[in-house]
Design a protein around this motif. Structure first.
Motif: not given
Ligand SMILES: [Zn+2]
Length: 357
Positions: A67, A182-183, A214-215, A237-238
């Motif tokens: 993302h 992230d990310c 995404e978040e 991902e992170g």
């Protein structure tokens, strides 16, 4: 894979301003980076599609996801004293927000420095000193003394806000410090995987997607998965690291301990056959991995694995200390192990292998 090239890409991606819904700078970097090894397109949610030039359209499709957005804020109200109320974009804990430096986007597209205002300790009662305010009660101060002045700086309701942090790298231990790992480490890994595989003969087609929003609830990926129609997906991902607050025996996402693969999180039970296959592949190739059983968190995998007839999806993460705050630490060796594992996984796939998941 060239460490210097990777660090350069992670650095520019980390510094880019891209809160949920405003991923434009990240998308522009993705376009610029991938144009040499991928066909590039975009949809109106600002998902960026990076398709391998060697794709034939007749082989199983492997989707790579990362993302593009980061957690940030949005301006809600400009107050008469020139400060501004704001709301979170994505998951913030209120006690990590006060007294931090931020960038607010002005109407002309430039980014203006501000701070999350806090009342000076001299003006606090003993009770006030001990407690953290709610985000709804906080304001951002850009140094204006009236609403008119703030407006004259291009401030407006709806303006996006990001942490003001610059990427740093410590060569001595290979540790990176910055925002939005992230990310963005995932976005960079996605590009590095495509770059590594560029020109290679594969038995699958591969499309990478920088997904948006995404978040705020895995939104961009819902459109991206319908567009790509994957037969298998790798999500980068992170992932929040746990090694600074858990006892040794419970650490599953430690910085410098390898790529992290999750068996489960709140949104997805990883396809156990694909999980086993990926872990075995890592061990065969001497790539350090960590296995996590997550009681919290979710990724875009939650959406992708429920599309079409169901899509075997594995999430490969770089541990990030202090994810969803202004500053994170990540290890470049973890990053490189994530890229190596994903490259080996894609190389190993064909129609028959995918049918066993
Ligand atoms: Zn993420």
């Amino acid at each position: 894979m060239n460490r210097k090239t990777s660090l350069q890409l992670i650095s520019t991606l980390s510094d880019a301003n891209g809160p949920s819904g405003f991923e434009d700078e990240v998308i522009a970097l993705g376009r610029k980076t991938a144009k040499d090894f991928a066909a590039v397109s975009e949809d109106s949610l600002r998902n960026l599609y990076l398709s391998r030039r060697e794709n034939t359209g007749t082989r199983p499709m492997v989707m790579l996801d990362a993302h593009a957005d980061e957690v940030g804020f949005m301006i809600r109200t400009i107050l008469p004293n020139g400060t501004m109320k704001f709301m979170p974009l994505g998951g913030w804990s209120s006690y990590t927000v006060p007294a931090s430096k931020v960038r607010v986007r002005a109407l002309d597209g430039s980014w203006i420095s501000g701070v999350v205002a806090s009342r000076p300790v001299h003006y606090m009662s003993a009770a006030e000193r001990g407690k953290s305010p709610e985000i709804a009660d906080m304001v951002i101060d850009i140094g204006a003394t009236s609403a008119e002045e703030a407006v004259s700086f291009g401030m407006a309701v709806g303006a996006p806000v990001v942490p003001d942090v610059s990427f740093e790298y410590n060569e001595k231990n290979g540790v990176m410090l910055g925002k939005a790992f992230d990310c963005r480490v995932g976005c960079s890994a996605l590009c590095d995987v495509l770059r590594e595989l560029s020109g290679e003969e594969l038995a699958v087609d591969v499309t990478g997607v920088f997904t948006s929003q995404e978040e705020v609830g895995d939104r961009g990926v819902q459109v991206a998965a319908q567009t790509v129609h994957p037969d298998l997906a790798i999500v980068f991902e992170g992932a929040p690291a746990d090694d600074t607050f858990l006892p040794e025996a419970e650490i599953q996402t430690g910085m410098g301990r390898g790529a992290m693969l999750r068996h489960i999180d709140v949104g997805m039970i990883t396809n156990p056959r694909l999980m086993r296959y990926t872990l075995d592949l890592a061990h065969e190739n001497g790539i350090p991995v960590q296995e996590a059983v997550r009681t919290g968190g979710r990724t875009n995998g939650a959406q992708i694995n429920l599309t079409g007839q169901g899509v075997p999806t594995v999430v490969i993460s770089v541990p990030v200390r202090y994810a969803h705050t202004h500053h994170g630490f990540s290890s470049i060796s973890d990053y490189e192990n994530v890229v190596r594992l994903a490259v080996q996984l894609v190389r190993s796939l064909d129609e028959e292998v995918i049918s066993t998941f």
